[in-house]
Design a protein around this motif. Structure first.
Motif, PDB file in Angstrom:
ATOM      1  N   LEU A 117      22.227  36.619  45.616  1.00  0.00           N
ATOM      2  CA  LEU A 117      22.940  35.597  46.377  1.00  0.00           C
ATOM      3  C   LEU A 117      23.308  34.450  45.446  1.00  0.00           C
ATOM      4  O   LEU A 117      22.432  33.815  44.862  1.00  0.00           O
ATOM      5  CB  LEU A 117      22.057  35.083  47.522  1.00  0.00           C
ATOM      6  N   GLN A 118      24.595  34.204  45.302  1.00  0.00           N
ATOM      7  CA  GLN A 118      25.054  33.030  44.559  1.00  0.00           C
ATOM      8  C   GLN A 118      25.314  31.927  45.570  1.00  0.00           C
ATOM      9  O   GLN A 118      26.131  32.076  46.475  1.00  0.00           O
ATOM     10  CB  GLN A 118      26.318  33.347  43.761  1.00  0.00           C
ATOM     11  N   THR A 119      24.597  30.832  45.407  1.00  0.00           N
ATOM     12  CA  THR A 119      24.657  29.764  46.398  1.00  0.00           C
ATOM     13  C   THR A 119      24.375  28.427  45.721  1.00  0.00           C
ATOM     14  O   THR A 119      24.450  28.320  44.493  1.00  0.00           O
ATOM     15  CB  THR A 119      23.647  30.050  47.534  1.00  0.00           C
ATOM     16  N   THR A 120      24.058  27.424  46.507  1.00  0.00           N
ATOM     17  CA  THR A 120      23.696  26.122  45.953  1.00  0.00           C
ATOM     18  C   THR A 120      22.280  25.773  46.383  1.00  0.00           C
ATOM     19  O   THR A 120      21.812  26.213  47.438  1.00  0.00           O
ATOM     20  CB  THR A 120      24.661  25.014  46.422  1.00  0.00           C
ATOM     21  N   GLY A 121      21.599  24.983  45.570  1.00  0.00           N
ATOM     22  CA  GLY A 121      20.222  24.629  45.869  1.00  0.00           C
ATOM     23  C   GLY A 121      19.868  23.233  45.393  1.00  0.00           C
ATOM     24  O   GLY A 121      20.564  22.632  44.565  1.00  0.00           O
TER      25      GLY A 121
END
Length: 327
Positions: A117-121
């Motif tokens: 999963l490529q996402t923001t954190g």
């Protein structure tokens, strides 16, 4: 069953590995089903109705790596940041847990491809001084156990005493030496000499050892913070708890190998939650600390840092000490 083939439900792709893996118990309209086969390419899981007195809980391994850091600043006892990340999750097995008693009655191993999963954190990286202070006070439980220089001799003595057989299932050693397990967790003792008393040691095969270790959970302060964040963050984001994920790592790649807790968007690409949390960091830390301090439990419960498990330690004291250094 009996030739009755029908569709009973749908799950999203990333959730398939942990919701409908082979051997998983799936509940639908008060009926219990077990998953016989998961065809990831065909995007279909084959289930059949059964009568069972247990449910299943997946065991997974997660790694979080940095793609691009979008913001960073120093905070009390830590450094906070937000940015683009990749979350890789591998479901490696599952536990069978009996209803009502919550005892572990079996384990299953799985061989499934990882999900990415490529996402923001948003993440919190603990300062070295923070970890040193907690460690000096005996409130940092993420370090590896040091069983002492006599451990190889003790281990051999226990295996010899137990006739090289697992004391739970009776399996004899074949090829690989059995493990030696502490009946009362090693970290529960003030010294390794007390923990390593022969009466506290027992020979277990790898399978039984894993099953016992899973039941005896010692929750660290880092894990306690993760648990409370998972419950608190959605309140400030006005979102569902499934919209975020939380992961703690004593040696996080996000911070160059130092301890960190990361909260990430469950949606691919992210939808802005991480930047919001970055901006309200101080508020979130204080709320987490106040929630745990006001809880009337003695050492952790589902309302604060999470339960310690069967014969485990909840980590409430460790979590409070950590948050005190961050408020």
């Amino acid at each position: 069953n009996d030739g009755d083939v029908r569709t009973i439900g749908q799950v999203d792709g990333p959730s398939a590995a942990w919701m409908v893996h082979p051997g998983a118990i799936y509940l639908h309209e008060a009926q219990i089903y077990i998953v016989d086969q998961l065809d990831l390419e065909g995007k279909i899981a084959h289930l059949r109705g059964i009568s069972a007195d247990y449910y299943t809980e997946p065991r997974s391994e997660t790694t979080v790596s940095l793609i691009d850091k979008l913001g960073e600043k120093d905070a009390r006892g830590c450094t906070i940041a937000h940015g683009e990340i990749q979350v890789t999750t591998l479901v490696v097995g599952y536990r069978k847990i009996r209803w009502y008693t919550n005892e572990t009655i079996g384990l299953g191993e799985l061989s499934l491809p990882p999900t990415e999963l490529q996402t923001t954190g948003y993440w919190i990286g603990l300062d070295e001084d923070t970890v040193k202070q907690l460690d000096a006070e005996g409130l940092w439980t993420n370090n590896s156990n040091d069983y002492g220089p006599l451990w190889p001799l003790l281990r051999q003595k226990v295996r010899d005493r137990d006739a090289y057989r697992c004391q739970l299932c009776g399996a004899a050693e074949v090829g690989r030496a059995h493990d030696v397990h502490h009946k009362i967790p090693f970290r529960s003792f003030p010294s390794r000499e007390e923990a390593n008393q022969l009466s506290n040691l027992v020979t277990l095969c790898p399978r039984c050892h894993h099953q016992v270790e899973t039941a005896v959970r010692i929750r660290s302060g880092l894990a306690g913070v993760s648990f409370v964040f998972n419950n608190l963050a959605p309140l400030y984001l006005m979102s569902d708890s499934r919209d975020i994920g939380v992961h703690s790592d004593p040696q996080s790649p996000l911070t160059g190998g130092t301890p960190a807790v990361v909260i990430y968007d469950s949606a691919p690409g992210g939808i802005g939650f991480s930047e919001q949390l970055f901006e309200i960091h101080s508020t979130l830390i204080k709320a987490a600390r106040d929630l745990i301090a006001s809880c009337e439990c003695s050492d952790g419960c589902p309302s604060c840092v999470g339960p310690g498990g069967e014969n485990g330690m909840g980590g409430k004291r460790e979590t409070l000490a950590l948050l005190d250094l961050l408020v």
